[in-house]
Motif scaffolding. Sequence first.
Motif, short mmCIF file in Angstrom:
data_model
loop_
_atom_site.label_atom_id
_atom_site.label_comp_id
_atom_site.label_asym_id
_atom_site.label_seq_id
_atom_site.Cartn_x
_atom_site.Cartn_y
_atom_site.Cartn_z
N GLY A 125 -1.81 -5.99 -11.17
CA GLY A 125 -1.05 -6.51 -10.25
C GLY A 125 -1.26 -7.72 -9.39
N GLN A 126 -2.59 -7.54 -9.56
CA GLN A 126 -2.77 -8.13 -8.26
C GLN A 126 -2.43 -8.26 -6.32
OE1 GLN A 126 -2.71 -12.38 -8.53
NE2 GLN A 126 -4.16 -12.37 -9.93
N SER A 127 -0.87 -7.15 -6.58
CA SER A 127 -0.54 -6.73 -5.46
C SER A 127 -0.10 -5.30 -5.53
CB SER A 127 1.26 -7.79 -5.56
OG SER A 127 1.58 -7.07 -6.58
N LEU A 128 -0.68 -4.32 -5.46
CA LEU A 128 0.03 -3.20 -5.22
C LEU A 128 -1.46 -1.86 -5.12
CD1 LEU A 128 2.66 -2.69 -8.00
CD2 LEU A 128 2.93 -3.46 -5.06
N LEU A 129 -1.06 -1.51 -4.58
CA LEU A 129 -2.41 -0.01 -3.83
C LEU A 129 -1.74 0.71 -4.16
CD1 LEU A 129 -5.14 0.10 -3.91
CD2 LEU A 129 -4.96 -0.09 -1.88
N GLY A 130 -2.29 1.75 -5.56
CA GLY A 130 -1.68 3.44 -5.29
C GLY A 130 -1.20 3.91 -6.25
N GLU A 131 -0.81 5.06 -6.32
CA GLU A 131 -1.04 6.34 -8.12
C GLU A 131 0.42 5.84 -8.64
OE1 GLU A 131 -2.81 8.18 -7.69
OE2 GLU A 131 -3.03 7.99 -4.94
N ASP A 132 0.58 6.31 -9.61
CA ASP A 132 0.50 6.11 -11.13
C ASP A 132 2.62 5.70 -9.97
OD1 ASP A 132 -1.09 5.23 -12.22
OD2 ASP A 132 -1.08 7.33 -13.44
N LEU A 139 4.63 -6.68 -14.49
CA LEU A 139 3.65 -4.83 -13.52
C LEU A 139 4.44 -3.64 -14.18
CD1 LEU A 139 1.20 -4.07 -11.58
CD2 LEU A 139 3.41 -4.17 -10.35
N SER A 140 5.29 -4.66 -15.26
CA SER A 140 6.49 -3.21 -15.59
C SER A 140 6.40 -2.51 -16.89
CB SER A 140 8.20 -3.94 -14.81
OG SER A 140 7.98 -4.77 -16.31
N ARG A 141 5.31 -3.27 -17.06
CA ARG A 141 5.46 -3.82 -19.08
C ARG A 141 4.24 -2.04 -19.62
NH1 ARG A 141 0.74 -8.41 -19.29
NH2 ARG A 141 -0.92 -7.01 -18.62
N PRO A 142 4.51 -1.83 -20.14
CA PRO A 142 3.99 -0.34 -20.70
C PRO A 142 2.42 -0.83 -21.09
CG PRO A 142 5.01 -1.47 -23.43
CD PRO A 142 5.71 -1.79 -21.32
N HIS A 143 1.50 0.12 -20.98
CA HIS A 143 0.33 0.35 -21.27
C HIS A 143 -0.16 -0.05 -22.83
CE1 HIS A 143 -3.89 0.32 -21.44
NE2 HIS A 143 -4.12 0.74 -20.04
N LEU A 144 -1.41 -0.99 -23.47
CA LEU A 144 -1.23 -1.18 -24.22
C LEU A 144 -1.67 -0.15 -25.51
CD1 LEU A 144 -3.52 -4.38 -24.37
CD2 LEU A 144 -1.69 -4.41 -25.19
N SER A 146 7.42 3.18 -9.46
CA SER A 146 9.30 3.39 -8.00
C SER A 146 9.59 1.81 -8.21
CB SER A 146 8.60 4.06 -6.77
OG SER A 146 7.46 3.47 -6.03
N LEU A 147 8.50 1.05 -7.59
CA LEU A 147 9.02 -0.17 -7.36
C LEU A 147 8.80 -1.48 -8.74
CD1 LEU A 147 5.16 -0.56 -5.18
CD2 LEU A 147 8.30 -0.41 -4.74
N ILE A 148 8.89 -0.73 -10.09
CA ILE A 148 9.39 -1.69 -10.77
C ILE A 148 10.46 -2.35 -11.12
CG2 ILE A 148 9.73 -1.51 -13.91
CD1 ILE A 148 7.16 0.43 -13.38
N ILE A 166 1.03 -1.29 0.22
CA ILE A 166 0.33 -0.33 0.19
C ILE A 166 1.47 1.19 0.04
CG2 ILE A 166 -1.14 1.36 1.37
CD1 ILE A 166 -2.55 -1.42 2.69
N GLN A 167 0.03 1.95 -0.06
CA GLN A 167 0.96 3.97 -0.39
C GLN A 167 0.58 4.26 0.27
OE1 GLN A 167 0.27 6.02 -3.85
NE2 GLN A 167 2.06 7.54 -3.72
N LYS A 168 1.22 4.79 1.01
CA LYS A 168 1.09 4.93 3.05
C LYS A 168 0.39 6.64 3.07
CE LYS A 168 2.55 5.54 7.31
NZ LYS A 168 3.68 5.49 8.35
N GLU A 169 1.03 7.63 1.89
CA GLU A 169 0.17 8.34 1.84
C GLU A 169 -1.50 8.55 1.35
OE1 GLU A 169 4.51 8.37 2.29
OE2 GLU A 169 3.13 7.93 1.30
N SER A 170 -1.60 7.88 0.36
CA SER A 170 -2.94 8.01 -0.08
C SER A 170 -4.00 7.02 -0.02
CB SER A 170 -2.54 8.37 -1.92
OG SER A 170 -1.53 6.76 -2.64
#
Length: 286
Positions: free
Chosen positions: A193-200, A226-231, A205-207, A107-111
């Motif tokens: 990706g079933q595992s990350l919750l936060g802003e873009d 998860l690090s792949r570009p969007h379609l 930053s986790l890639i 989780i992204q703590k701040e958001s």
Amino acid sequence: MARPLRIEYDGAVYHITSRGNQKKLIYKDDQDRQSFLDILQQVNFRYNWICHAYCLMNNHYHLVIETPDGNLSKGMRQLNGVYTQAFNRRHKRVGHIFQGRYKAILIQKESHLLEVCRYVALNPVRARISEKPEQWKWSSYLGTAEKKKAHPCLVPDWILYQFGKMRMRAQRNYREFVYEGIGGKKLWNEVRGQSLLGEDDFIESLIGYIKGYEEIEEIPREQRFLSRPHLREVFNVKVLSDKKKRSCVMHLAHVEYGYTLKEIAVHLGVHYTTVSKYVKGEIGKN
């Protein structure tokens, strides 16, 4: 069997769930629940964890844990392992009580931390085992809202500080915040990706933690890539207007970036068999 990718670093915050094997009870009574919280307190001390929230249901639990020393896996082995031993010893049984691996969403703590803690507090209401969050005594809501003395495993300070510097006012504001969430949005629709919750920017930053895991098939596809570009980045206007380029890029999207034929087809608005032909080179050769 798929095994989730664990991203661990100093100061990471997680929403953790662990469920009973074959959906069976992991707590048979209040003494079991008290035992679990006492063990959690010991784990917090040993591994320097901070527990922001918890909710012990009947066949699963929710925890919100911050790991200043980046040691989630070690602590979870201790927590589930020691509790299993205590449960089996008390009820004169053997074997696992938890179903496979625990689930942990970073989780992204701040958001997002406040929203996740509210989700945990409202779990009994959503499950319809209580009408109000304070009616379920095995949740951190009561300790945070000052409805009763908090169990020593809980550290509600960060949460309350977000609602004011005066403790009584902060507790009142926290209670209002939780009640405002009843019937609210589905928080987990935002999980990546079933595992990350936060802003873009948090996800980006986790890639670096994910690179190198693309070839490990035991890790779920959504996490490996998860690090792949969007379609929409892969298929820009120039690509879409050129049949030969479109064939190459479809192959790239499927083979290198791990998108399924169906995902590519839905994005482009075509049938997946058409995408299959492009990927195989049956279309766009000339």
